[in-house]
Design an enzyme around this catalytic site. Structure first.
Site, PDB file in Angstrom:
ATOM      1  N   CYS A  69      11.601   3.120   6.228  1.00 22.07           N
ATOM      2  CA  CYS A  69      11.390   3.153   4.782  1.00 22.07           C
ATOM      3  C   CYS A  69      10.782   4.507   4.450  1.00 22.07           C
ATOM      4  O   CYS A  69       9.677   4.811   4.894  1.00 22.07           O
ATOM      5  CB  CYS A  69      10.442   2.004   4.421  1.00 22.07           C
ATOM      6  SG  CYS A  69       9.957   1.970   2.693  1.00 22.07           S
ATOM      7  N   CYS A 127       4.198   1.334 -12.689  1.00 25.78           N
ATOM      8  CA  CYS A 127       4.221  -0.133 -12.566  1.00 25.78           C
ATOM      9  C   CYS A 127       2.824  -0.593 -12.126  1.00 25.78           C
ATOM     10  O   CYS A 127       2.315  -0.113 -11.119  1.00 25.78           O
ATOM     11  CB  CYS A 127       5.286  -0.561 -11.560  1.00 25.78           C
ATOM     12  SG  CYS A 127       6.908   0.159 -11.905  1.00 25.78           S
ATOM     13  N   CYS A 139       4.243   8.712  -8.069  1.00 22.69           N
ATOM     14  CA  CYS A 139       5.347   8.231  -8.903  1.00 22.69           C
ATOM     15  C   CYS A 139       4.870   8.191 -10.351  1.00 22.69           C
ATOM     16  O   CYS A 139       3.730   7.848 -10.628  1.00 22.69           O
ATOM     17  CB  CYS A 139       5.769   6.823  -8.468  1.00 22.69           C
ATOM     18  SG  CYS A 139       7.157   6.177  -9.443  1.00 22.69           S
ATOM     19  N   CYS A 191       1.782  -1.682  -8.451  1.00 24.37           N
ATOM     20  CA  CYS A 191       2.211  -0.825  -7.345  1.00 24.37           C
ATOM     21  C   CYS A 191       1.159   0.230  -7.039  1.00 24.37           C
ATOM     22  O   CYS A 191       0.697   0.944  -7.931  1.00 24.37           O
ATOM     23  CB  CYS A 191       3.529  -0.154  -7.724  1.00 24.37           C
ATOM     24  SG  CYS A 191       4.031   1.138  -6.577  1.00 24.37           S
ATOM     25  N   GLU A 220       3.757   8.677   3.255  1.00 22.41           N
ATOM     26  CA  GLU A 220       3.820   7.639   4.275  1.00 22.41           C
ATOM     27  C   GLU A 220       5.256   7.201   4.517  1.00 22.41           C
ATOM     28  O   GLU A 220       6.092   7.208   3.616  1.00 22.41           O
ATOM     29  CB  GLU A 220       2.977   6.443   3.830  1.00 22.41           C
ATOM     30  CG  GLU A 220       1.521   6.801   3.830  1.00 22.41           C
ATOM     31  CD  GLU A 220       0.648   5.680   3.311  1.00 22.41           C
ATOM     32  OE1 GLU A 220      -0.543   5.717   3.597  1.00 22.41           O
ATOM     33  OE2 GLU A 220       1.149   4.770   2.620  1.00 22.41           O
ATOM     34  N   CYS A 228       6.549  -2.006   2.103  1.00 22.81           N
ATOM     35  CA  CYS A 228       7.208  -0.993   1.282  1.00 22.81           C
ATOM     36  C   CYS A 228       6.682  -1.178  -0.133  1.00 22.81           C
ATOM     37  O   CYS A 228       6.501  -2.287  -0.593  1.00 22.81           O
ATOM     38  CB  CYS A 228       8.718  -1.194   1.292  1.00 22.81           C
ATOM     39  SG  CYS A 228       9.541  -0.243   2.542  1.00 22.81           S
TER      40      CYS A 228
HETATM   41  N1  SAH Z   1      10.462   3.323  -7.117  1.00 18.79           N
HETATM   42  C1  SAH Z   1      11.448   2.528  -6.493  1.00 18.79           C
HETATM   43  C2  SAH Z   1      11.343   2.497  -4.975  1.00 18.79           C
HETATM   44  C3  SAH Z   1       9.982   2.462  -4.390  1.00 18.79           C
HETATM   45  S1  SAH Z   1       9.078   0.969  -4.627  1.00 18.79           S
HETATM   46  C4  SAH Z   1      11.415   1.111  -7.053  1.00 18.79           C
HETATM   47  O1  SAH Z   1      10.475   0.782  -7.772  1.00 18.79           O
HETATM   48  O2  SAH Z   1      12.357   0.371  -6.783  1.00 18.79           O
HETATM   49  C5  SAH Z   1       9.937  -0.148  -3.503  1.00 18.79           C
HETATM   50  C6  SAH Z   1       9.824  -1.608  -3.888  1.00 18.79           C
HETATM   51  O3  SAH Z   1       8.489  -2.083  -3.662  1.00 18.79           O
HETATM   52  C7  SAH Z   1      10.130  -1.887  -5.345  1.00 18.79           C
HETATM   53  O4  SAH Z   1      10.930  -3.036  -5.449  1.00 18.79           O
HETATM   54  C8  SAH Z   1       8.762  -2.138  -5.907  1.00 18.79           C
HETATM   55  O5  SAH Z   1       8.814  -2.883  -7.094  1.00 18.79           O
HETATM   56  C9  SAH Z   1       8.108  -2.868  -4.762  1.00 18.79           C
HETATM   57  N2  SAH Z   1       6.652  -2.937  -4.841  1.00 18.79           N
HETATM   58  C10 SAH Z   1       5.798  -2.057  -5.398  1.00 18.79           C
HETATM   59  N3  SAH Z   1       4.521  -2.485  -5.282  1.00 18.79           N
HETATM   60  C11 SAH Z   1       4.569  -3.657  -4.637  1.00 18.79           C
HETATM   61  C12 SAH Z   1       3.592  -4.589  -4.216  1.00 18.79           C
HETATM   62  N4  SAH Z   1       2.296  -4.388  -4.448  1.00 18.79           N
HETATM   63  N5  SAH Z   1       4.011  -5.689  -3.564  1.00 18.79           N
HETATM   64  C13 SAH Z   1       5.328  -5.897  -3.327  1.00 18.79           C
HETATM   65  N6  SAH Z   1       6.297  -5.064  -3.698  1.00 18.79           N
HETATM   66  C14 SAH Z   1       5.925  -3.954  -4.354  1.00 18.79           C
HETATM   67 FE1  SF4 Z   2       7.121   3.936  -8.916  1.00 15.30          FE
HETATM   68 FE2  SF4 Z   2       5.890   1.949  -7.700  1.00 15.30          FE
HETATM   69 FE3  SF4 Z   2       7.171   1.473  -9.964  1.00 15.30          FE
HETATM   70 FE4  SF4 Z   2       8.580   2.043  -7.726  1.00 15.30          FE
HETATM   71  S1  SF4 Z   2       7.278   0.257  -8.113  1.00 15.30           S
HETATM   72  S2  SF4 Z   2       8.867   2.883  -9.783  1.00 15.30           S
HETATM   73  S3  SF4 Z   2       7.166   3.476  -6.747  1.00 15.30           S
HETATM   74  S4  SF4 Z   2       5.366   2.788  -9.725  1.00 15.30           S
END
Ligand code: SAH
Ligand code: SF4
Length: 360
Positions: free
Chosen positions: A106, A117, A113, A120, A93, A349
């Protein structure tokens, strides 16, 4: 669709490949101009090249690796999500956001991934594979082309009244960019090269979960893109839970790498902090965050959490979020709150996930 793509080649690699056919160096430059300035999608469109050469180029690879599966537009029409299919059937996406003066895309760097986390959506399915440099570049080119000819790629009414250009790229979609370092940097070099897409490095932001060796490596790159670090917690105890890679790269190591990065590049680093109700949003935690960042050339970006199905984490109430922000300001921390964007179409994002196939 084939997986070999001309978008994977550096200019020198393309020159070498074409030199083997006896072609002079300027031919490769013409191809690059066609692909990255004129945004041509297929070798037939390279009209500055002789016909036979265009056909020959096809043998090296395609000029587009993505096919659109669906699109979704937010109610406010300022966010548009594209779902693309890759040559192997995997989907990714990409989100295009319209601001008053910016058009920001974005993009994704991996299918899935591995970082896990728990808040996410991308992390929930694990890692499927890295994207190639060409697949990363292709996302930007697709959106740039779409902005230039807004009606060509979808039958739905366009929220863009007239052709326009892309102003910013953020690597904040699916995947961890520093876990796919070489392909991501190859893509950044093509995107910033004046002979390539020609975007200023300062208009590109890379967001990382905090992979320390990658941050140190980034500091030495000639392309000074913006660095954003996903912090989300001010203590190791909490961050171990929210961002499991913290066990490998705890806050002390992470902050040392960030300080080193700032020392080398003299660039401000953004820290992303998604506010989660009752988890990381107390005023005491704001104080701890201010301590952690004191003396660091930092900007904090508070993100309203997008609630994800199957995850217990909920967004902080607006009033509490404002109080958290106010507290950081009182400590002298530079801080802003990110707008809520694209929630209705699962297009925040970091909210990107393959289950959304079919939306739009
Ligand atoms: N993996 C990288 C980039 C992709 S995630 C990272 O983690 O930075 C991009 C951003 O979206 C990151 O700051 C991540 O913590 C945030 N993110 C992930 N899931 C989210 C959610 N459910 N609500 C808000 N931000 C989220
Ligand atoms: Fe991966 Fe999502 Fe964590 Fe970014 S926030 S490192 S995309 S699991």
């Amino acid at each position: 669709m084939r997986n070999k793509t001309l978008l994977d080649f550096t200019l020198d690699e393309l020159k070498d490949a074409m030199a083997a056919w006896g072609e002079p160096g300027y031919r490769a430059k013409q191809v690059w101009r066609g692909m990255y300035h004129d945004l041509t999608v297929s070798p037939e469109g390279l009209t500055t090249l002789p016909k036979g050469l265009r056909a020959r180029l096809e043998t090296l690879g395609t000029m587009s690796t993505l096919s659109v599966v669906s699109q979704a537009v937010s109610k406010s029409r300022d966010t548009r999500k594209f779902l693309f299919r890759l040559h192997d059937g995997n989907t990714i996406e990409v989100v295009l956001m319209f601001y008053e003066k910016r058009r920001s895309v974005c993009i994704s760097t991996q299918v899935g991934c591995a970082m896990g986390c728990p808040f996410c959506a991308t992390g929930m399915g694990g890692l499927v594979r890295n994207l190639t440099a060409g697949e990363i570049v292709a996302q930007v080119l697709f959106v740039a082309r779409w902005l230039r000819d807004p009606e060509v790629d979808g039958p739905d009414a366009s929220p863009v009244p007239r052709p326009t250009t892309l102003t910013h790229v953020v690597l904040m979609g699916m995947g961890e960019p520093l876990a796919n370092y070489d392909n991501v940097w190859r893509a950044i070099r093509t995107l910033t090269s004046p002979e390539g897409f020609g975007m200023g490095a300062r208009r590109i932001t890379l967001s990382t979960v905090g992979l320390v060796p990658g941050i140190r490596r980034m500091a030495r790159e000639p392309q000074q893109v913006n660095l954003a670090v996903s912090l989300h917690a001010p203590t190791d105890r909490l961050r171990n839970k929210l961002v499991p890679i913290n066990r490998r790269y705890p806050l002390k190591k992470l902050m040392d790498a960030v300080r080193e990065y700032i020392g080398t590049t003299h660039r401000r680093v953004t820290f992303e902090y998604a506010l989660m109700r009752g988890i990381n949003d107390s005023l005491e935690q704001a104080d701890l965050l201010a301590d952690l960042l004191s003396g660091v050339l930092a900007h904090v970006n508070l993100i309203p959490l997008n609630p994800v199905e199957g995850s217990p984490y909920q967004p902080t109430e607006q009033r509490k979020a404002n109080a958290f922000l106010g507290r950081l300001r009182r400590h002298g921390i530079s801080v802003t709150m990110r707008l809520r964007r694209g929630i209705g179409i699962d297009a925040g994002c970091g909210q990107l996930r393959r289950r959304t196939v079919g939306i739009g």
